[in-house]
Write an enzyme that holds these catalytic residues in place. Structure first.
Site, PDB file in Angstrom:
ATOM      1  N   CYS A   1      -7.536  -0.882   1.216  1.00  0.00           N
ATOM      2  CA  CYS A   1      -6.568  -1.436   2.166  1.00  0.00           C
ATOM      3  C   CYS A   1      -7.241  -1.577   3.526  1.00  0.00           C
ATOM      4  O   CYS A   1      -7.842  -0.630   4.037  1.00  0.00           O
ATOM      5  CB  CYS A   1      -5.379  -0.484   2.246  1.00  0.00           C
ATOM      6  SG  CYS A   1      -4.216  -0.865   3.573  1.00  0.00           S
TER       7      CYS A   1
ATOM      8  N   CYS B   1       0.341   3.012   3.607  1.00  0.00           N
ATOM      9  CA  CYS B   1       0.737   2.459   4.915  1.00  0.00           C
ATOM     10  C   CYS B   1       1.702   1.285   4.826  1.00  0.00           C
ATOM     11  O   CYS B   1       2.143   0.785   5.852  1.00  0.00           O
ATOM     12  CB  CYS B   1      -0.510   2.046   5.713  1.00  0.00           C
ATOM     13  SG  CYS B   1      -1.288   0.539   5.100  1.00  0.00           S
TER      14      CYS B   1
ATOM     15  N   CYS C   1      -8.510  -5.191 -10.401  1.00  0.00           N
ATOM     16  CA  CYS C   1      -8.047  -4.153 -11.314  1.00  0.00           C
ATOM     17  C   CYS C   1      -7.593  -2.958 -10.477  1.00  0.00           C
ATOM     18  O   CYS C   1      -8.413  -2.226  -9.936  1.00  0.00           O
ATOM     19  CB  CYS C   1      -9.205  -3.775 -12.236  1.00  0.00           C
ATOM     20  SG  CYS C   1      -8.776  -2.567 -13.472  1.00  0.00           S
TER      21      CYS C   1
ATOM     22  N   CYS D   1      -5.586   1.011   6.298  1.00  0.00           N
ATOM     23  CA  CYS D   1      -5.678   2.479   6.229  1.00  0.00           C
ATOM     24  C   CYS D   1      -6.822   2.977   5.345  1.00  0.00           C
ATOM     25  O   CYS D   1      -6.965   4.180   5.155  1.00  0.00           O
ATOM     26  CB  CYS D   1      -4.358   3.072   5.737  1.00  0.00           C
ATOM     27  SG  CYS D   1      -4.135   2.954   3.960  1.00  0.00           S
TER      28      CYS D   1
ATOM     29  N   CYS E   1       0.851  -1.195   0.000  1.00  0.00           N
ATOM     30  CA  CYS E   1       0.000   0.000   0.000  1.00  0.00           C
ATOM     31  C   CYS E   1       0.887   1.246   0.000  1.00  0.00           C
ATOM     32  O   CYS E   1       1.796   1.352   0.814  1.00  0.00           O
ATOM     33  CB  CYS E   1      -0.892  -0.005   1.246  1.00  0.00           C
ATOM     34  SG  CYS E   1      -1.913   1.469   1.409  1.00  0.00           S
TER      35      CYS E   1
HETATM   36 ZN    ZN Z   1      -2.889   1.019   3.471  1.00  0.00          ZN
END
Ligand code: ZN
Length: 206
Positions: free
Chosen positions: A165, A119, A188, A168, A116
């Site tokens: 995610c 984070c 995607c 976060c 990510c």
């Molecule tokens: Zn994240």
């Protein structure tokens, strides 16, 4: 002393704005430094009040380390804006979509992890990446089901499934059911939501 007097409510903000206008003419930097403090304090409070979630940690070599319980990461718009590029900010925090074939990763075939951008949580691996021809990095599965969340998104008419995610809440992209085996899914993703970490050759030194 200012810390306890200025809060994040609308009233607080407008008070602070007036305060800043006044200070620009007068005390300048001294007051600016003082009002910055409460924002950090407010962010720390928000972080502490974040809801607990379970995610799976992975090493940069792609090895599953362990399941952990962590508080969701909560930051203000301003904090995210400072941390991210404008493009990554619009996509991850406001569910924007990058133009096809413009991102960094749609045509990357190296071995590694996709974390990510916000984070660092591991989200996808090159092991499930496939060439979808769409111009967006596409995967048939996340690295761990725990690390992504799926929600209904009806912002463009027909309901799509948005993917974010877990730790976060960064918007990552959408998942469709026209992917290859074994799952038949096509995650995607936006390149701008991800940070690629190439697999390093393991050494014997641990
Ligand atoms: Zn994240």
């Amino acid at each position: 002393m200012f810390d306890t007097q200025i809060d994040e409510t609308e009233a607080g903000k407008s008070t602070r704005r007036k305060f800043l206008v006044l200070s620009a003419a007068g005390l300048g930097g001294v007051v600016l430094a003082a009002v910055r403090k409460p924002q950090a304090a407010a962010a720390a409070d928000a972080k502490q009040s974040g809801q607990e979630v379970t995610i799976v940690e992975f090493s940069d070599s792609g090895k599953r380390v362990k399941k952990v319980r962590e508080n969701k990461i909560v930051k203000s718009e301003e904090e995210w804006r400072r941390q991210l590029s404008p493009n990554a900010f619009d996509i991850t925090r406001h569910a924007d979509t990058e133009l096809a074939f413009t991102g960094q990763y749609w045509n990357v075939h190296e071995k590694g992890l996709y974390r990510c951008i916000c984070c660092g949580t591991a989200l996808f691996t090159s092991d499930t990446k496939f060439d979808s021809g769409t111009g967006w990095p596409s995967f048939w599965a996340p690295i761990a089901e725990e690390n992504v969340r799926k929600t209904n998104d009806d912002s463009l008419g027909p309901v799509r499934t948005a993917v974010s995610c877990t730790l976060c809440d960064a918007h990552l992209g959408h998942v469709f059911d026209d992917g290859p085996p074994p799952t038949g899914l096509r995650y995607c993703m936006n390149s701008a939501s991800l940070k690629f970490v190439a697999t390093k050759t393991p050494t014997n030194h641990g």
